[in-house]
Design an enzyme around this catalytic site. Structure first.
Site, PDB file in Angstrom:
ATOM      1  N   GLU A 166      -1.136   7.598  -3.833  1.00 14.18           N
ATOM      2  CA  GLU A 166       0.090   7.082  -4.452  1.00 14.18           C
ATOM      3  C   GLU A 166      -0.219   6.514  -5.834  1.00 14.18           C
ATOM      4  O   GLU A 166      -0.024   5.320  -6.106  1.00 14.18           O
ATOM      5  CB  GLU A 166       0.759   6.038  -3.559  1.00 14.18           C
ATOM      6  CG  GLU A 166       1.355   6.641  -2.304  1.00 14.18           C
ATOM      7  CD  GLU A 166       2.292   5.709  -1.563  1.00 14.18           C
ATOM      8  OE1 GLU A 166       2.274   4.496  -1.812  1.00 14.18           O
ATOM      9  OE2 GLU A 166       3.043   6.205  -0.702  1.00 14.18           O
ATOM     10  N   GLU A 324       3.165  11.069   4.227  1.00 24.48           N
ATOM     11  CA  GLU A 324       3.322   9.786   4.922  1.00 24.48           C
ATOM     12  C   GLU A 324       4.792   9.514   5.182  1.00 24.48           C
ATOM     13  O   GLU A 324       5.636   9.763   4.314  1.00 24.48           O
ATOM     14  CB  GLU A 324       2.855   8.615   4.039  1.00 24.48           C
ATOM     15  CG  GLU A 324       1.394   8.427   3.845  1.00 24.48           C
ATOM     16  CD  GLU A 324       1.126   7.197   2.973  1.00 24.48           C
ATOM     17  OE1 GLU A 324       1.954   6.270   2.955  1.00 24.48           O
ATOM     18  OE2 GLU A 324       0.100   7.197   2.287  1.00 24.48           O
TER      19      GLU A 324
END
Ligand code: GLA
Length: 686
Positions: A166, A324
């Protein structure tokens, strides 16, 4: 700074598909074995088998475990993990382990720490405490990535590289000295000369003219509004700098393992503003996304659908990896919420319906310690005698039953235009109202189309619009000449294009397009707005005419708009200072298309009514409007097969026309598919 370029002779065609080593759809999550003793890790692989897990992300936050002291490397545990997973039939998205530098690194080199606009240094102790542009940090990170590639590049469990994690999540904008130096370099490359920069930034205003590139800084905390173009360019630079960090890590990996695909997990949603992911896409071998629903959002399944459609748009329509999401509650919202019965399955299969070829979670086993111990996982604190675990096993079974959809694609004749630069620019300070939020407007139009059962592709304004009969353009404040022409061309060749208020206002320098709003779209729409009339909190204006329902109102934004000859007034303001002025207009094009405009922020019912009108005109409205809460999406294979995903978010049973084999229950469907409240059905049609 070590900078990598794609290794000589690199052949993109030789990169193997990310799912070459797994059957069907990917299933799994982040796996952090370093948090657990060996016997738990043995149980992990057994439970992965029970759940049908075939792919896990490993070593995302492992740098300090691999290298607790500079230069002293402990690979034994990771070797064991890789072998054990392989023996258990589980493949690995192996991370570069760079998502968080170890404590010794930031103590030894505090200069690599990132800074906020007010100079606050962000220290170690949480995660992501690094300045991505700092040459010292970059050097350490590339070294770490190279070590991973050298050690595990040939491991049979390795499916793909998971670069960092991320990127830009906690520090999308770094104001450190390293960032300032890189920003100046970026500006030199963009503008060439100082004169061009001064012109673009409009520095004749407020004594801001620069006499030297050395005087240029990031938009640091200042007595009042920083230069808007400086802010916008810093947004662009920051996204590019984070992408550049990804590229360097990727090219380091490519040099050593040219056949292994590389990705990083994006955070495409209405909540992540920092990175222009459309500009990142070409650098990823496969697009991967993380998505979390927001507990306070009653229509979080619609926001999820938008995120999935945006991810598919970023991927250019190709299937993508859901890297995710959560099995149940997260721990980072003001008030978190466990998922309702069936919600996790609905969420997962909504992503699959919209193009995901993999369903993964943060994380495999819920942590006992650390900041994420109250974040749900696949194996919860309560173990396997829990609904979460039973749902995980059920989902694994469902994904196996759906394996045949792998590689198929969503087809849509409606597009919703979305642009990060327009987002950044439209929410800059010193605007007609501070209450405007770009994604509110995007969400409003996306939501209206979702409820009407119109599947949309979320596309960049410069994207290929050839296949679309309907193009919806929510507030596109900033647009380039080329992108405006692209949208106009769609209307000219027969599409219905709808543009909403405060669009086309500025060029890429954030300079107003003079002669009346909506600047870049004035000719296409056949309108000219002479002044905005933004409204106070709670203030509304009635809007009447055309398809708008009785009692329709606008809030936040209205405009004093003139129409050109040949433009029809569809609806007008009914009260307030603009009573009688056009609120919704339509101009037909010679090519049989139309360009609609609304200068108002319309309420939900009016937005839905207008969406229905333009979708009907464009011929993209489904024959039957879906029952309330019923999500219907199709994936198509090149060989003609198609699958209808029917996801019932409502409590009541819903029906839809369908014929074929239902894959989750094994039932034959002959004409009508019945979907119980809260359930999902997937029909292979034909
Ligand atoms: C992000 C991160 C994960 C984890 C989750 C929690 O997606 O990538 O490491 O922190 O958030 O929701």
């Amino acid at each position: 700074m070590r900078r990598r370029t794609a290794p000589e002779g690199f052949d993109p065609a030789a990169v193997r598909p990310w799912n070459a080593r797994i059957d069907g759809l990917g299933y799994g999550g982040d796996y952090n074995p370093e948090q657990w003793p060996d016997e738990v890790q043995v149980e992990d692989v057994r439970l992965m088998d029970e759940a049908g897990v075939n792919l896990v992300s490993v070593a995302i936050f492992s740098w300090a475990t691999i290298e607790p002291v500079e230069g002293e490397l402990d690979w034994a545990w990771l070797d064991r993990t890789m072998d054990r997973l392989h023996d258990g039939g589980v493949r690995v998205a192996l991370a570069t382990a760079t998502a968080s530098p170890p404590p010794w690194l930031t103590r030894r080199h505090p200069e690599i720490l990132p800074r906020l606009a007010d100079g606050t240094v962000l220290h170690q102790g949480g995660r992501q405490a690094y300045a991505p542009t700092h040459p010292v940090y970059r050097d350490y990170a590339l070294t770490m990535a190279a070590r991973m590639a050298e050690r595990y590049g040939d491991h049979p469990a390795l499916a793909l590289w998971h670069v960092d994690n991320e990127i830009g999540c906690h520090v999308p904008r770094d104001y450190s000295d390293a960032a300032a130096a890189a920003f100046r370099e970026w500006l030199r490359a963009r503008y060439g000369t100082l004169e061009a920069l001064n012109e673009a930034w409009g520095t004749a205003f407020w004594s801001q003219r620069y006499g030297s590139f050395d005087d240029v800084l990031p938009p640091l905390a200042a007595p009042t509004y920083a230069n808007p173009t400086q802010q916008l360019d810093f947004d662009r630079f920051s996204s590019d700098a984070l992408r550049d960090y990804y590229r360097d890590l990727r090219d380091t990996l490519r040099e050593i393992t040219p056949h292994v695909p590389t990705t990083t997990n994006l955070m495409a949603s209405t909540g992540t503003k920092g990175m222009d992911y459309f500009s990142w896409a070409a650098d990823l071998d496969v697009v991967a996304n993380d998505h979390y629903t927001i507990a306070a959002d009653d229509e979080r399944h619609v926001e999820l659908a938008f995120s999935a459609d945006l991810t598919r748009g970023i991927a250019g329509g190709d299937p993508w990896i859901l890297m995710e999401h959560s099995t149940s509650a997260v721990n980072w919202q003001p008030r978190n919420r466990p998922k309702a019965p069936g919600e996790m399955l609905r969420n997962s299969l909504s992503h699959v319906a919209r193009g995901a070829d993999s369903v993964m979670f943060f994380q495999w086993r819920q942590s006992a310690a650390g900041a994420e111990k109250f974040h749900s996982a696949m194996v919860p604190h309560g173990g396997t005698d829990t609904d979460v675990w039973r749902d995980v096993v059920t989902l694994g079974r469902a994904l196996r039953a759906l394996g045949e959809v792998r590689g198929s694609r969503v087809r849509s004749r409606a597009a919703l235009v979305f642009d990060y630069e327009a987002w950044w620019a439209s929410e800059l300070d010193s605007h007609p109202t501070q209450a405007f939020r770009y994604t509110d407007q995007v969400r409003a139009w996306y939501g209206a189309l979702w409820k009407l059962g119109v599947t949309v592709d979320v596309v960049h304004p410069g994207g290929d619009l050839a296949g679309y009969d309907l193009v919806v353009v929510p507030t596109l404040y900033l647009v380039t000449d080329a992108d405006a022409a692209n949208l106009a061309a769609a209307a000219d060749r027969g599409a219905t294009v709808l543009v909403t208020y405060f669009s086309g206002i500025v060029d890429e320098r954030d300079h107003v397009r003079l002669g009346g709003y909506p600047g870049a779209f004035r000719d296409m729409l056949g309108v000219r707005t002479e002044e905005f009339a933004t409204l106070q909190e709670g203030e509304t204006v009635r809007v009447v005419g055309g398809p708008l329902p009785e009692g329709a109102v606008a809030d936040l934004w209205t405009e004093k708009t003139h129409v050109a000859e040949g433009t029809d007034v569809v609806a007008v303001y009914d009260d307030g200072v603009l009573a009688g002025w056009p609120a919704v207009t339509r101009r037909g094009t010679d090519g049989g298309g139309a360009a609609w405009y609304t200068g108002a922020r319309l309420d939900e019912a009016a937005t839905t009514a207008l969406a229905r009108a333009v979708a009907t005109e464009a011929g993209v409205l489904p024959e039957d409007e879906p029952a309330v809460g019923l999500e219907l999406v199709r994936r198509h294979a090149d060989d003609g097969r198609s699958w209808l995903f029917a996801i019932n978010h409502g409590p009541a049973e819903a029906a839809v026309r369908a014929t074929g084999a239902e894959l989750l229950t094994g039932e034959d469907v002959d004409g009508t598919l019945t979907v119980p409240g809260g359930a999902v059905r997937v029909v292979r049609e034909g």
